[in-house]
Design a protein around this motif. Structure first.
Motif, mmCIF file in Angstrom:
data_model
loop_
_atom_site.group_PDB
_atom_site.id
_atom_site.type_symbol
_atom_site.label_atom_id
_atom_site.label_comp_id
_atom_site.label_asym_id
_atom_site.label_seq_id
_atom_site.Cartn_x
_atom_site.Cartn_y
_atom_site.Cartn_z
ATOM 1 N N SER A 77 0.348 -1.588 27.368
ATOM 2 C CA SER A 77 -0.562 -1.594 26.216
ATOM 3 C C SER A 77 -0.536 -0.250 25.489
ATOM 4 C CB SER A 77 -1.973 -1.976 26.632
ATOM 5 O OG SER A 77 -2.554 -0.972 27.428
ATOM 6 N N THR A 78 -0.242 0.836 26.205
ATOM 7 C CA THR A 78 -0.163 2.139 25.536
ATOM 8 C C THR A 78 1.095 2.259 24.678
ATOM 9 O OG1 THR A 78 0.955 3.278 27.353
ATOM 10 C CG2 THR A 78 -1.468 3.317 27.352
ATOM 11 N N LEU A 79 2.085 1.421 24.933
ATOM 12 C CA LEU A 79 3.313 1.442 24.138
ATOM 13 C C LEU A 79 3.181 0.642 22.844
ATOM 14 C CD1 LEU A 79 5.944 0.961 26.994
ATOM 15 C CD2 LEU A 79 5.197 3.100 25.922
ATOM 16 N N ARG A 80 2.086 -0.104 22.731
ATOM 17 C CA ARG A 80 1.865 -0.929 21.532
ATOM 18 C C ARG A 80 1.188 -0.085 20.463
ATOM 19 N NH1 ARG A 80 -1.407 -5.791 23.184
ATOM 20 N NH2 ARG A 80 -2.912 -4.143 23.514
ATOM 21 N N ASN A 81 1.810 0.003 19.315
ATOM 22 C CA ASN A 81 1.259 0.741 18.185
ATOM 23 C C ASN A 81 0.088 -0.066 17.629
ATOM 24 O OD1 ASN A 81 0.794 1.466 15.374
ATOM 25 N ND2 ASN A 81 2.662 2.684 15.514
ATOM 26 N N SER A 82 -1.093 0.531 17.632
ATOM 27 C CA SER A 82 -2.287 -0.215 17.203
ATOM 28 C C SER A 82 -2.289 -0.517 15.702
ATOM 29 C CB SER A 82 -3.554 0.549 17.587
ATOM 30 O OG SER A 82 -3.568 1.818 16.974
ATOM 31 N N ASP A 83 -1.485 0.195 14.939
ATOM 32 C CA ASP A 83 -1.417 -0.073 13.497
ATOM 33 C C ASP A 83 -0.468 -1.219 13.159
ATOM 34 O OD1 ASP A 83 -3.210 1.981 12.866
ATOM 35 O OD2 ASP A 83 -1.595 3.459 12.858
ATOM 36 N N SER A 84 0.659 -1.265 13.853
ATOM 37 C CA SER A 84 1.673 -2.275 13.522
ATOM 38 C C SER A 84 1.740 -3.421 14.527
ATOM 39 C CB SER A 84 3.053 -1.615 13.456
ATOM 40 O OG SER A 84 3.446 -1.176 14.745
ATOM 41 N N GLY A 85 1.228 -3.197 15.736
ATOM 42 C CA GLY A 85 1.338 -4.209 16.783
ATOM 43 C C GLY A 85 2.689 -4.194 17.478
ATOM 44 N N ARG A 86 3.605 -3.345 16.998
ATOM 45 C CA ARG A 86 4.937 -3.245 17.609
ATOM 46 C C ARG A 86 4.883 -2.306 18.804
ATOM 47 N NH1 ARG A 86 9.487 -5.053 15.260
ATOM 48 N NH2 ARG A 86 10.747 -3.360 16.091
ATOM 49 N N TYR A 87 5.736 -2.594 19.773
ATOM 50 C CA TYR A 87 5.857 -1.748 20.954
ATOM 51 C C TYR A 87 6.917 -0.695 20.669
ATOM 52 C CZ TYR A 87 3.120 -5.203 23.488
ATOM 53 O OH TYR A 87 2.122 -6.036 23.907
ATOM 54 N N GLU A 88 6.614 0.537 21.067
ATOM 55 C CA GLU A 88 7.518 1.644 20.778
ATOM 56 C C GLU A 88 7.854 2.398 22.060
ATOM 57 O OE1 GLU A 88 5.238 3.809 17.902
ATOM 58 O OE2 GLU A 88 5.539 2.284 16.349
#
Length: 149
Positions: A30-41
């Motif tokens: 869940s920490t890898l998920r960008n809260s603005d885009s919903g994409r995992y980074e």
């Protein structure tokens, strides 16, 4: 860019298999998920496999881990959560009180999970937190017959 391995296999082999708890995997993913885009980074996976494949691997791994947690009964979930908590530097009582107030676990569900799955996850976590609060409260009390008179 392709290395002959699948991105999800690489993520599991290099990272997720090193995390001893399912709950820990949920937190990590869940920490890898960008809260603005919903994409995992994830820089390393993106370099190896490209951003889209890396995002897909983390998205799938998050959902698989989430459903793996939901398959556990409450006793198994509690054991997994206890193991996770043991690895944290914060005092457990303080942590449980903070989680009860701030509910950070509300952000651990993957977007692809169904509403009933998300509700079950939250209900289970709230039951577990209540159980832990009760445990810590009773551990802090002295037995009635040892009170000074």
């Amino acid at each position: 860019m392709e290395t002959g391995r699948r991105p999800a296999e690489d993520l599991w082999r290099r990272t997720l298999s090193q995390l001893p708890t399912i709950y820990g995997r949920l937190v990590y993913l869940s920490t890898l998920r960008n809260s603005d885009s919903g994409r995992y980074e994830h820089h390393g996976l993106s370099v190896l496999f490209g951003e889209d494949q890396a995002d897909l691997a983390m998205r799938e791994s998050h959902l698989v881990s989430f459903r793996e947690w939901l398959k556990l009964n409450l006793e198994q979930q509690k054991a997994d959560l206890d193991l996770y908590l043991c690895g944290l530097p914060t005092d457990r009582r303080t942590l449980v009180e903070s989680w009860s107030r701030l509910a950070p676990y509300r952000n651990l569900s993957p977007a692809a999970a169904s509403d009933p799955e998300k509700m079950l996850f939250l209900e289970d976590l709230e039951i577990l937190l209540e159980s832990l609060k009760n445990e810590y409260a009773s551990a802090g009390r002295r037995p009635a017959d040892s009170r000074p008179r």
